[in-house]
Design a protein around this motif. Structure first.
Motif, PDB file in Angstrom:
ATOM      1  N   ASP A 126       0.828  -1.204   0.000  1.00  9.53           N
ATOM      2  CA  ASP A 126       0.000   0.000   0.000  1.00  9.53           C
ATOM      3  C   ASP A 126       0.867   1.260   0.000  1.00  9.53           C
ATOM      4  O   ASP A 126       0.617   2.203   0.742  1.00  9.53           O
ATOM      5  N   ALA A 127       1.877   1.266  -0.859  1.00  6.44           N
ATOM      6  CA  ALA A 127       2.766   2.427  -0.936  1.00  6.44           C
ATOM      7  C   ALA A 127       2.014   3.604  -1.549  1.00  6.44           C
ATOM      8  O   ALA A 127       1.327   3.472  -2.562  1.00  6.44           O
ATOM      9  N   ALA A 128       2.150   4.774  -0.927  1.00  4.21           N
ATOM     10  CA  ALA A 128       1.391   5.951  -1.351  1.00  4.21           C
ATOM     11  C   ALA A 128       1.898   6.492  -2.686  1.00  4.21           C
ATOM     12  O   ALA A 128       3.104   6.494  -2.967  1.00  4.21           O
ATOM     13  N   LEU A 129       0.955   6.954  -3.500  1.00  8.14           N
ATOM     14  CA  LEU A 129       1.249   7.681  -4.727  1.00  8.14           C
ATOM     15  C   LEU A 129       0.906   9.156  -4.525  1.00  8.14           C
ATOM     16  O   LEU A 129       0.193   9.519  -3.586  1.00  8.14           O
ATOM     17  N   GLU A 130       1.388   9.998  -5.421  1.00  7.95           N
ATOM     18  CA  GLU A 130       1.224  11.439  -5.246  1.00  7.95           C
ATOM     19  C   GLU A 130      -0.235  11.873  -5.243  1.00  7.95           C
ATOM     20  O   GLU A 130      -0.592  12.888  -4.641  1.00  7.95           O
ATOM     21  N   ASP A 131      -1.101  11.107  -5.917  1.00  7.40           N
ATOM     22  CA  ASP A 131      -2.505  11.514  -6.014  1.00  7.40           C
ATOM     23  C   ASP A 131      -3.335  11.092  -4.805  1.00  7.40           C
ATOM     24  O   ASP A 131      -4.542  11.313  -4.760  1.00  7.40           O
ATOM     25  N   GLY A 132      -2.698  10.455  -3.823  1.00  2.40           N
ATOM     26  CA  GLY A 132      -3.416  10.038  -2.624  1.00  2.40           C
ATOM     27  C   GLY A 132      -3.868   8.596  -2.641  1.00  2.40           C
ATOM     28  O   GLY A 132      -4.354   8.086  -1.622  1.00  2.40           O
ATOM     29  N   SER A 133      -3.744   7.926  -3.773  1.00  8.54           N
ATOM     30  CA  SER A 133      -4.046   6.503  -3.840  1.00  8.54           C
ATOM     31  C   SER A 133      -2.839   5.712  -3.352  1.00  8.54           C
ATOM     32  O   SER A 133      -1.793   6.283  -3.006  1.00  8.54           O
ATOM     33  N   ASN A 134      -2.970   4.402  -3.317  1.00  4.65           N
ATOM     34  CA  ASN A 134      -1.823   3.568  -2.973  1.00  4.65           C
ATOM     35  C   ASN A 134      -1.781   2.350  -3.872  1.00  4.65           C
ATOM     36  O   ASN A 134      -2.795   1.962  -4.461  1.00  4.65           O
ATOM     37  N   ALA A 135      -0.579   1.772  -3.990  1.00  2.90           N
ATOM     38  CA  ALA A 135      -0.404   0.664  -4.917  1.00  2.90           C
ATOM     39  C   ALA A 135       0.768  -0.197  -4.475  1.00  2.90           C
ATOM     40  O   ALA A 135       1.527   0.150  -3.558  1.00  2.90           O
ATOM     41  N   TRP A 142     -10.295   5.952  -3.955  1.00  2.00           N
ATOM     42  CA  TRP A 142     -11.622   6.315  -3.447  1.00  2.00           C
ATOM     43  C   TRP A 142     -11.977   5.576  -2.164  1.00  2.00           C
ATOM     44  O   TRP A 142     -13.144   5.262  -1.900  1.00  2.00           O
ATOM     45  N   GLY A 143     -10.956   5.291  -1.351  1.00  3.41           N
ATOM     46  CA  GLY A 143     -11.188   4.664  -0.056  1.00  3.41           C
ATOM     47  C   GLY A 143     -11.432   3.171  -0.093  1.00  3.41           C
ATOM     48  O   GLY A 143     -11.725   2.570   0.947  1.00  3.41           O
ATOM     49  N   GLU A 144     -11.306   2.550  -1.255  1.00  2.00           N
ATOM     50  CA  GLU A 144     -11.549   1.110  -1.343  1.00  2.00           C
ATOM     51  C   GLU A 144     -10.469   0.337  -0.599  1.00  2.00           C
ATOM     52  O   GLU A 144      -9.293   0.703  -0.607  1.00  2.00           O
ATOM     53  N   THR A 145     -10.864  -0.748   0.055  1.00  2.41           N
ATOM     54  CA  THR A 145      -9.932  -1.686   0.672  1.00  2.41           C
ATOM     55  C   THR A 145     -10.261  -3.074   0.156  1.00  2.41           C
ATOM     56  O   THR A 145     -11.358  -3.325  -0.339  1.00  2.41           O
ATOM     57  N   GLY A 146      -9.302  -3.975   0.284  1.00  2.00           N
ATOM     58  CA  GLY A 146      -9.535  -5.332  -0.182  1.00  2.00           C
ATOM     59  C   GLY A 146      -8.239  -6.018  -0.546  1.00  2.00           C
ATOM     60  O   GLY A 146      -7.166  -5.675  -0.035  1.00  2.00           O
ATOM     61  N   ARG A 147      -8.321  -6.988  -1.427  1.00  2.00           N
ATOM     62  CA  ARG A 147      -7.160  -7.762  -1.846  1.00  2.00           C
ATOM     63  C   ARG A 147      -6.158  -6.846  -2.549  1.00  2.00           C
ATOM     64  O   ARG A 147      -6.492  -6.220  -3.561  1.00  2.00           O
ATOM     65  N   PRO A 148      -4.936  -6.717  -2.032  1.00  2.00           N
ATOM     66  CA  PRO A 148      -3.981  -5.768  -2.629  1.00  2.00           C
ATOM     67  C   PRO A 148      -3.789  -6.011  -4.122  1.00  2.00           C
ATOM     68  O   PRO A 148      -3.540  -7.132  -4.566  1.00  2.00           O
ATOM     69  N   GLY A 149      -3.939  -4.934  -4.896  1.00  6.65           N
ATOM     70  CA  GLY A 149      -3.783  -5.017  -6.340  1.00  6.65           C
ATOM     71  C   GLY A 149      -5.034  -5.430  -7.079  1.00  6.65           C
ATOM     72  O   GLY A 149      -5.092  -5.313  -8.313  1.00  6.65           O
ATOM     73  N   TYR A 150      -6.046  -5.892  -6.348  1.00  8.84           N
ATOM     74  CA  TYR A 150      -7.216  -6.468  -7.007  1.00  8.84           C
ATOM     75  C   TYR A 150      -8.531  -5.857  -6.528  1.00  8.84           C
ATOM     76  O   TYR A 150      -9.528  -6.554  -6.357  1.00  8.84           O
ATOM     77  N   GLY A 151      -8.511  -4.551  -6.333  1.00 12.02           N
ATOM     78  CA  GLY A 151      -9.755  -3.852  -6.065  1.00 12.02           C
ATOM     79  C   GLY A 151     -10.583  -3.717  -7.337  1.00 12.02           C
ATOM     80  O   GLY A 151     -10.140  -4.051  -8.439  1.00 12.02           O
ATOM     81  N   LEU A 152     -11.782  -3.194  -7.182  1.00 10.76           N
ATOM     82  CA  LEU A 152     -12.682  -3.032  -8.330  1.00 10.76           C
ATOM     83  C   LEU A 152     -12.437  -1.729  -9.086  1.00 10.76           C
ATOM     84  O   LEU A 152     -12.298  -1.726 -10.310  1.00 10.76           O
TER      85      LEU A 152
END
Length: 343
Positions: free
Chosen positions: A117-126, A314-324
């Motif tokens: 869940d490393a942060a990206l500049e836009d506030g998302s994580n990946a 957009w605040g989604e949580t779940g399986r890393p890398g495999y959100g909707l």
């Protein structure tokens, strides 16, 4: 190319109902996840999975993956019996109408990242891979687990397996892959099934384990050893592309008509053997998504394609890398490119 989506079955928080609402979504990429590696997949279980997907207006078009047992990769004495089970699974899949099977030959671990869940500049994580952090990870400690990893190993078993691999050279591992394919591909040919090997991810050695499917030269060697067109690849942009030394256009040319499945994913190079996953957009990552899709289309690739790992947005949580959400955005982005190319 047929737009597809990875689905992890009934326990996946991303439902078939939601996936079906993504424009132009046709195929589902899935597997039977509770059958141990090496066992035969029962025909009725395959049909049940296929029919559940069909009831939602989509097609089970790719199996990802049928795991290859570690004893096959290690070349142990029981591998022939395990290969016979794999052959039986291929026959059952074909009987159920599934004609594309993704698999990998990575020792012990599937794809590997050092942060989920490393942060990206836009506030998302990946997902992120950092080579320095990887050197500090003890894979025997259980501190790092990822989707797709076989967690059935106990620590002692895992240590024994890793010790066994340290006695195996890359040349030997490649020979074991060829041995496997020389017995699987004739069955695949008879059944009309396309085998699509996924590259090592990342495409370099980790944890002292050998890696063999890393770039264009490796693919040319593989195709020379087992020349059947049923012996093909999963063209995973993000896996091959995480190494800046890989020319993805050269890989497409090396594979020619053997690209049986496409993973579309972008990554941003962050250092030597280090990268972070981004949105699929050509503006966010280091890979030219538009150019690569254009090259695939120009080479006549019509295989299933899926948006690979996405960010959490957009605040989604779940399986890393495999959100909707981000994978749905990725599918729409890819469809926009493909629609333009078709014009």
């Amino acid at each position: 190319m047929e737009m597809s989506f990875r689905w992890y079955g009934a326990d996946d928080p991303v439902t078939l109902e939601h996936i079906r609402q993504i424009p132009q979504m046709k195929g589902i990429v899935s597997a039977i996840y509770d059958i141990p590696a090496g066992d035969v997949w029962p025909y009725d279980r395959i049909v049940s999975l296929r029919d559940e997907i069909a009831a939602h207006g989509m097609t089970l078009n790719v199996i990802e993956s049928v795991p290859v047992h570690e004893d096959i990769k290690l070349g142990r004495g029981n591998r022939d019996a395990l290969i016979e089970n794999y052959q039986a699974t291929i026959r059952n899949l074909s009987k159920a109408g599934i004609k594309t099977v993704c698999y990998n030959f990575m020792p012990v671990f599937d794809w590997t990242r050092t942060a989920l869940d490393a942060a990206l500049e836009d506030g998302s994580n990946a997902l992120k891979y950092d080579e320095a952090a990887a050197r500090d990870i003890d894979p025997l400690s259980g501190e790092l687990t990822l989707p797709g990893w076989d967690l059935s190993y106990q620590t002692d078993d895992l240590k024994a397996i890793m010790d066994a691999y340290r006695e195996i050279s890359e040349t030997q591992l490649f020979e074991h892959l060829v041995y496997f394919l020389e017995r699987i591909i004739p069955v695949a040919e008879a059944e009309g099934v396309r085998l699509a090997i996924h590259p090592d991810d990342p495409p370099w050695g980790i944890f002292g384990l050998p890696r063999i499917i890393t770039g264009a030269d490796a693919l040319r060697r593989l195709f020379e050893a087992v020349p059947s067109p049923n012996n093909g690849i999963t063209f995973c942009m993000g896996s091959y592309g995480s190494n800046p030394d890989n020319d993805l256009y050269e890989i497409i040319d090396a594979a020619k008509d053997r690209i049986h499945f496409v993973h579309a994913r972008n990554v941003k190079w962050t250092g030597d053997r280090s990268f972070q996953e981004t949105s699929h957009s050509v503006h966010d990552g280091s890979l030219d998504m538009v150019g690569l899709l254009e090259k695939l289309a120009a080479n006549g690739v019509t295989s299933p394609i899926r948006p690979d790992h996405g960010r959490m947005i957009w605040g989604e949580t779940g399986r890393p890398g495999y959100g909707l959400y981000d994978r749905a955005l990725g599918a729409t982005y890819l469809n926009g490119i493909l629609d333009t190319l078709r014009r």
